[in-house]
Design a protein around this motif. Structure first.
Motif, PDB file in Angstrom:
ATOM      1  N   PRO A   7       0.471  -0.972  -0.159  1.00  0.00           N
ATOM      2  CA  PRO A   7      -0.004   0.131  -0.236  1.00  0.00           C
ATOM      3  C   PRO A   7       0.680   1.301   0.019  1.00  0.00           C
ATOM      4  O   PRO A   7       0.289   2.590  -0.886  1.00  0.00           O
ATOM      5  CB  PRO A   7      -0.912  -0.315   1.505  1.00  0.00           C
ATOM      6  CG  PRO A   7      -0.846  -1.631   1.692  1.00  0.00           C
ATOM      7  CD  PRO A   7       0.413  -2.137   1.303  1.00  0.00           C
ATOM      8  N   VAL A   8       1.866   1.190   0.716  1.00  0.00           N
ATOM      9  CA  VAL A   8       3.036   2.486   1.054  1.00  0.00           C
ATOM     10  C   VAL A   8       3.544   2.601  -0.036  1.00  0.00           C
ATOM     11  O   VAL A   8       3.874   3.301  -1.051  1.00  0.00           O
ATOM     12  CB  VAL A   8       4.210   2.183   2.307  1.00  0.00           C
ATOM     13  CG1 VAL A   8       4.529   3.489   2.248  1.00  0.00           C
ATOM     14  CG2 VAL A   8       3.217   2.101   3.772  1.00  0.00           C
ATOM     15  N   ALA A   9       4.450   1.575  -0.936  1.00  0.00           N
ATOM     16  CA  ALA A   9       4.914   1.269  -2.788  1.00  0.00           C
ATOM     17  C   ALA A   9       3.929   2.213  -3.433  1.00  0.00           C
ATOM     18  O   ALA A   9       4.377   2.664  -4.297  1.00  0.00           O
ATOM     19  CB  ALA A   9       5.719   0.380  -2.771  1.00  0.00           C
ATOM     20  N   LEU A  10       2.505   1.689  -4.005  1.00  0.00           N
ATOM     21  CA  LEU A  10       1.640   2.609  -4.487  1.00  0.00           C
ATOM     22  C   LEU A  10       1.105   3.497  -4.102  1.00  0.00           C
ATOM     23  O   LEU A  10       1.487   3.605  -5.271  1.00  0.00           O
ATOM     24  CB  LEU A  10       0.243   0.896  -4.777  1.00  0.00           C
ATOM     25  CG  LEU A  10      -0.450   1.657  -5.470  1.00  0.00           C
ATOM     26  CD1 LEU A  10      -0.139   1.417  -7.300  1.00  0.00           C
ATOM     27  CD2 LEU A  10      -1.904   1.084  -5.312  1.00  0.00           C
ATOM     28  N   ASP A  11       0.896   4.184  -3.268  1.00  0.00           N
ATOM     29  CA  ASP A  11       1.133   5.244  -2.935  1.00  0.00           C
ATOM     30  C   ASP A  11       2.409   6.413  -3.755  1.00  0.00           C
ATOM     31  O   ASP A  11       2.244   7.679  -3.480  1.00  0.00           O
ATOM     32  CB  ASP A  11       0.992   6.371  -1.959  1.00  0.00           C
ATOM     33  CG  ASP A  11      -0.840   5.060  -1.412  1.00  0.00           C
ATOM     34  OD1 ASP A  11      -1.554   5.450  -2.602  1.00  0.00           O
ATOM     35  OD2 ASP A  11      -1.239   5.434  -0.151  1.00  0.00           O
ATOM     36  N   LEU A  12       3.338   5.650  -3.272  1.00  0.00           N
ATOM     37  CA  LEU A  12       4.368   6.389  -3.748  1.00  0.00           C
ATOM     38  C   LEU A  12       5.179   6.359  -4.331  1.00  0.00           C
ATOM     39  O   LEU A  12       4.928   7.361  -5.306  1.00  0.00           O
ATOM     40  CB  LEU A  12       5.867   6.063  -2.681  1.00  0.00           C
ATOM     41  CG  LEU A  12       5.816   5.942  -1.161  1.00  0.00           C
ATOM     42  CD1 LEU A  12       7.259   5.447  -0.770  1.00  0.00           C
ATOM     43  CD2 LEU A  12       6.027   7.401  -0.521  1.00  0.00           C
ATOM     44  N   ALA A  13       4.646   5.642  -4.952  1.00  0.00           N
ATOM     45  CA  ALA A  13       4.766   5.031  -6.852  1.00  0.00           C
ATOM     46  C   ALA A  13       4.215   6.039  -7.674  1.00  0.00           C
ATOM     47  O   ALA A  13       3.867   6.659  -8.713  1.00  0.00           O
ATOM     48  CB  ALA A  13       4.755   4.011  -7.700  1.00  0.00           C
ATOM     49  N   THR A  14       2.624   6.010  -7.878  1.00  0.00           N
ATOM     50  CA  THR A  14       1.837   6.723  -7.975  1.00  0.00           C
ATOM     51  C   THR A  14       2.122   8.518  -7.507  1.00  0.00           C
ATOM     52  O   THR A  14       1.782   8.926  -8.982  1.00  0.00           O
ATOM     53  CB  THR A  14       0.328   6.397  -6.902  1.00  0.00           C
ATOM     54  OG1 THR A  14       0.107   5.040  -7.463  1.00  0.00           O
ATOM     55  CG2 THR A  14      -0.783   7.427  -8.331  1.00  0.00           C
ATOM     56  N   ALA A  15       2.458   8.916  -6.628  1.00  0.00           N
ATOM     57  CA  ALA A  15       2.757  10.137  -6.610  1.00  0.00           C
ATOM     58  C   ALA A  15       4.065  10.620  -7.272  1.00  0.00           C
ATOM     59  O   ALA A  15       3.229  12.093  -8.432  1.00  0.00           O
ATOM     60  CB  ALA A  15       2.943  10.524  -5.036  1.00  0.00           C
ATOM     61  N   LEU A  16       5.200   9.634  -7.717  1.00  0.00           N
ATOM     62  CA  LEU A  16       5.816   9.814  -8.013  1.00  0.00           C
ATOM     63  C   LEU A  16       5.537  10.461  -9.509  1.00  0.00           C
ATOM     64  O   LEU A  16       6.381  11.028 -10.236  1.00  0.00           O
ATOM     65  CB  LEU A  16       6.745   9.480  -7.963  1.00  0.00           C
ATOM     66  CG  LEU A  16       8.089   9.235  -8.665  1.00  0.00           C
ATOM     67  CD1 LEU A  16       8.941  10.831  -8.686  1.00  0.00           C
ATOM     68  CD2 LEU A  16       9.753   8.574  -8.400  1.00  0.00           C
TER      69      LEU A  16
END
Length: 823
Positions: free
Chosen positions: A371-380
């Motif tokens: 979940p955290v990685a998906l949010d960070l990748a989406t934001a970048l």
């Protein structure tokens, strides 16, 4: 695992110099394989401004430049680059600098009458490529006099470390930074969760059709994006570790693979058939056109991500080219999943696909990070490409990775060999991400973090649903043997520094070291040496052969039949090594070498039980004896094989006086030219004899052949006695010869045994030295000549005592065999 120093510092807040970081990596078990400092050779080069550029007065292809290196002093430079012009900025090398691309050290000089005090450099001259069409043309805002390496960001060393197979968490820059922070080299920068607003429903949905293919998967779409080249900092990081920048979306997935150890994949939504991505096992005949340009024929054991058109990705290993993202992508869908490590490893090995994603999934990834990685990748991705995010699509459930482990503080010294204070040990574990659950004076219980898959609690190994029952049972049994305490000891000791563990010598078991070989091993070595000394070539052959050949040399039970032989004619465990050696001799004879002497120390298989596997020293001789100057060559006979067997037994300490010969040899020997060597009535030490003509014919072995087997397991170990003074009688022995006339059916062994027993105190040795049959002897009689050694111990024998001893020998032999002295 490669990363740059700047990439590491993006995750680790530290002022430690490179040398300290490298030293710390080695002491905490992340061994440094190498360091590449690309800017070291270019450190002296400066950014310079071309103030004036005029035609060289004496050369058409050269220009005379006036260059400002930033100190206000103008240098004269002769340059042949066609793009040299006034006002440009380039890279300047001063006298004394080494030019990597040419291998020369620059000196002041004069070219065609014009002084040249420095050199303007091309990319090839700096060793940065093949471009030599002109000198490097820098932007106008490049700072005058600044180090080119510093301005170009090339003062960023590349570090390569070796990661052991159990440390999947160390295949990420963030994981390496965590270890260094725990070792005291700085502070780990925490991951800041990104807040991503959902602007529309997910464009695709997930379906886990087979739980073997995936445990848990998340996904999110981004629409309205503009995919293009990634920013320079990202490209620099990827190029430094050997990755080729592709486009912003793909480069971000690589950034997360190396940065966080979290492989991602992006699908072009417009290229996906249907609105569903299904995680399932591949079907018969399906293929995947992969991103590496190859096509793979999938099997039913491969987990795939498929749309209506078929497989679009080999889950956790490599994506498909059909749905890959390129510069035309306007909407992507990010995949973030947790796959079974064992299935990933097997699929990757099956298809010989080596990818960064496979390397991480097969070692185990952080199971709580998606979940955290998906949010960070989406934001970048939105930051780099624009657009807006969808809602999160999910399937499956987060694996139950939570587990605990206990550490007893005394085990740090008892198991690890280093004294560590309890508070320090707990502090190390906490800095590594372990959370203290309970603690007392002697131990601490901690919660294992989600990224440490290598530390498992007893009985708590997580298994993917749908795995075969036998594998689940094996995993449970293996897990029962896992000792997480040893893992915690290792963690504390390596972070404290493996170099702080003092070397300790192993305790000395005794003043005299134990023998390197057991008695059984020593017998085997000695038997091999004896046979080699007798001129036999040592062989190593298969322990199995064709069943019909094995049947010629003993029983060939079905229990010793191979279910999956390496060849059709190697389907039965052999009953004796003699059979293998005879096959080798037959092959040699077919190639013109009929005279062979071969030996092997190997196994004979009589049954499927451990007791049915015998250790045998076997040998065969075929053809004729070797030619010798002192005697003529002759065909080999049974006595040659008997001599070989007796030589081995004598060398292994078997008392020859206790060895008897019987005629009940196995059926593959000639029934009238073979024997069994025994110690007592029951213990069979060896067999020997001429090979049966039926067996020789079946093997196409022409000519005489003899063989023997010595059963090493049957030889009793010699009694251990204290060494005393040697038995050296003070009186001269007396030797007497006797020639007995006996029936031709009487074994010579019976005569020898009777003579030895005539006077055990006086007769120390009896040997047979002649056998005669023929003229001047009665029909059915033979002459056996023996020599008896009489060894006195109290006094020299008188003639009367010698005659009395001789009479005892004659009487004992006559009584036992009916023999009489020849007249």
């Amino acid at each position: 695992m490669k990363f740059t120093l700047s990439w590491l510092r993006a995750h680790l807040e530290t002022e430690a110099p490179l040398a300290d970081i490298l030293a710390a990596l080695n002491t905490i078990g992340l061994e440094v394989e190498g360091v590449e400092d690309r800017g070291a050779a270019l450190a002296s080069f400066r950014i310079a401004h071309v103030v004036e550029a005029v035609q060289h007065p004496n050369a058409d292809r050269l220009r005379a430049l006036k260059v400002d290196a930033g100190d206000g002093k103008l240098l004269s430079v002769v340059c042949g680059a066609p793009n040299a012009r006034a006002g440009m900025k380039g890279v300047l090398a001063l006298p004394g600098a080494f030019i990597p691309g040419t291998g020369i050290t620059l000196k002041r000089g004069e070219i065609r009458g014009v002084a040249s005090e420095a050199m303007m450099l091309s990319a090839r001259e700096m060793g940065l490529g093949d471009d030599h069409s002109g000198i490097v043309d820098l932007p106008e805002d490049a700072p005058l006099g600044e180090s080119y390496v510093r301005w170009a960001g090339m003062d960023d060393p590349i570090i390569e470390i070796s990661v052991t197979p159990n440390r999947g968490d160390a295949l990420s820059v963030h994981g390496v930074a965590r270890d260094l922070a725990a070792a005291g080299l700085g502070r780990l920068k925490p991951l800041q969760p990104a807040q991503v607003a959902a602007a529309y429903p997910a464009p695709l949905r997930w379906e886990i059709a087979d739980p073997r293919a995936c445990r848990w998967v998340l996904g999110r779409g981004i629409r309205g994006l503009r995919n293009g080249p990634s920013p320079q900092w990202l490209q620099d990081w990827l190029v430094a570790i050997g990755q080729r920048p592709i486009n912003a979306l793909v480069d971000v997935t690589n950034l997360f693979t190396y940065g966080l150890g979290r492989p991602l994949h992006v699908f072009d939504v417009a290229k996906v058939r249907g609105g569903t991505l299904t995680l399932r096992m591949a079907r018969e005949g399906e293929e995947l056109a992969a991103l590496n340009g190859k096509t793979y024929a999938l099997t039913a054991e491969d987990g795939v991500i498929a749309d209506e058109a078929g497989p679009e990705s080999l889950g956790g290993i490599i994506g498909g080219s059909h749905t890959g993202c390129d510069e035309g992508t306007r909407e992507c869908f990010i995949e973030c999943a947790v796959f079974d490590p064992v299935r990933i490893a097997l699929s990757g090995r099956r298809h010989d696909i080596r990818t960064d994603a496979r390397a991480r999934f097969e070692r185990g990834v952080d199971q709580a990070l998606p979940p955290v990685a998906l949010d960070l990748a989406t934001a970048l991705m939105i930051e780099l490409c624009g657009g807006e995010a969808s809602e999160v699509a999910a399937a499956g459930a987060e694996p139950d990775w939570r587990r605990s482990a206990m550490l007893r503080f005394e085990r740090l010294a008892g198991l690890g060999g280093a004294e560590v204070a309890p508070d320090e040990a707990v502090g190390i574990l906490e800095r590594l991400g372990f959370m203290v659950e309970a603690r007392d004076a002697g131990s601490v219980t901690v919660a294992v973090p989600s990224w440490r898959n290598d530390i498992a609690a007893k009985g708590a190994l997580d298994q993917a649903p749908g795995l075969p029952a036998e594998r689940a049972r094996a995993a449970a049994e293996g897990c029962a043997q896992v000792e997480p305490e040893a893992d915690l000891v290792e963690e504390v000791l390596r972070i404290q520094g493996l170099d702080r563990i003092l070397p300790v010598s192993l305790p000395v078991a005794g003043i005299v070291p134990p023998p390197a070989l057991s008695a059984k091993q020593a017998r085997a070595v000695l038997a091999r040496r004896v046979l080699a000394a007798r001129g036999m070539l040592d062989c190593v052959s298969f322990g199995f052969m064709e069943a019909k050949v094995a049947a010629l040399f003993g029983e060939a039970p079905a229990a010793l039949r191979l279910e999956n032989p390496i060849a059709a004619d190697l389907d039965q465990m052999r009953p004796t090594p003699v059979a293998s050696l005879l096959q080798a001799a037959a092959r040699n004879a077919a190639r013109g070498y009929p005279d062979a002497a071969l030996a092997e120390l190997g196994a004979a298989y009589r049954s499927a039980s451990p007791e049915g596997q015998l250790q045998v020293a076997a040998g065969i001789r075929t053809g004729h004896t070797p030619r010798h100057w002192a005697e003529a060559s002759r065909p080999v006979d049974a006595m040659d094989a008997k001599g070989d067997a007796l030589a081995v037994l004598a060398a292994l300490g078997v008392p020859m006086a206790a060895v008897s010969v019987t005629t009940d040899a196995p059926g593959f020997y000639h029934p009238g030219r073979s024997g069994v060597l025994r110690q007592g009535p029951k213990t069979v030490l060896a067999t020997f004899g001429e090979i049966h003509p039926r067996a020789r014919a079946a093997l196409d072995l022409v000519g005489p052949a003899v063989g023997f087997e010595v059963f090493l397991d049957a030889i009793p170990e010699p009694k251990r006695r204290k060494r005393g003074a040697p038995d050296l009688p003070a009186f001269q022995p007396v030797r007497r010869d006797f020639a007995f006339l006996v029936d031709e059916g009487v074994p010579a062994e019976a005569v020898l045994r009777a003579a030895r027993g005539a006077d055990k105190a006086l007769v120390t040795e009896v040997v047979l030295f002649d056998r005669y049959a023929g003229d001047k002897l009665p029909e059915g009689k033979v002459s056996l000549a023996i020599q008896a050694v009489l060894q006195p111990r109290a006094a020299t024998l008188t003639d009367a005592e010698i005659e009395a001893a001789a009479a005892k020998v004659v009487a004992a032999v006559g009584k036992a065999t009916g023999a009489v002295l020849r007249g």
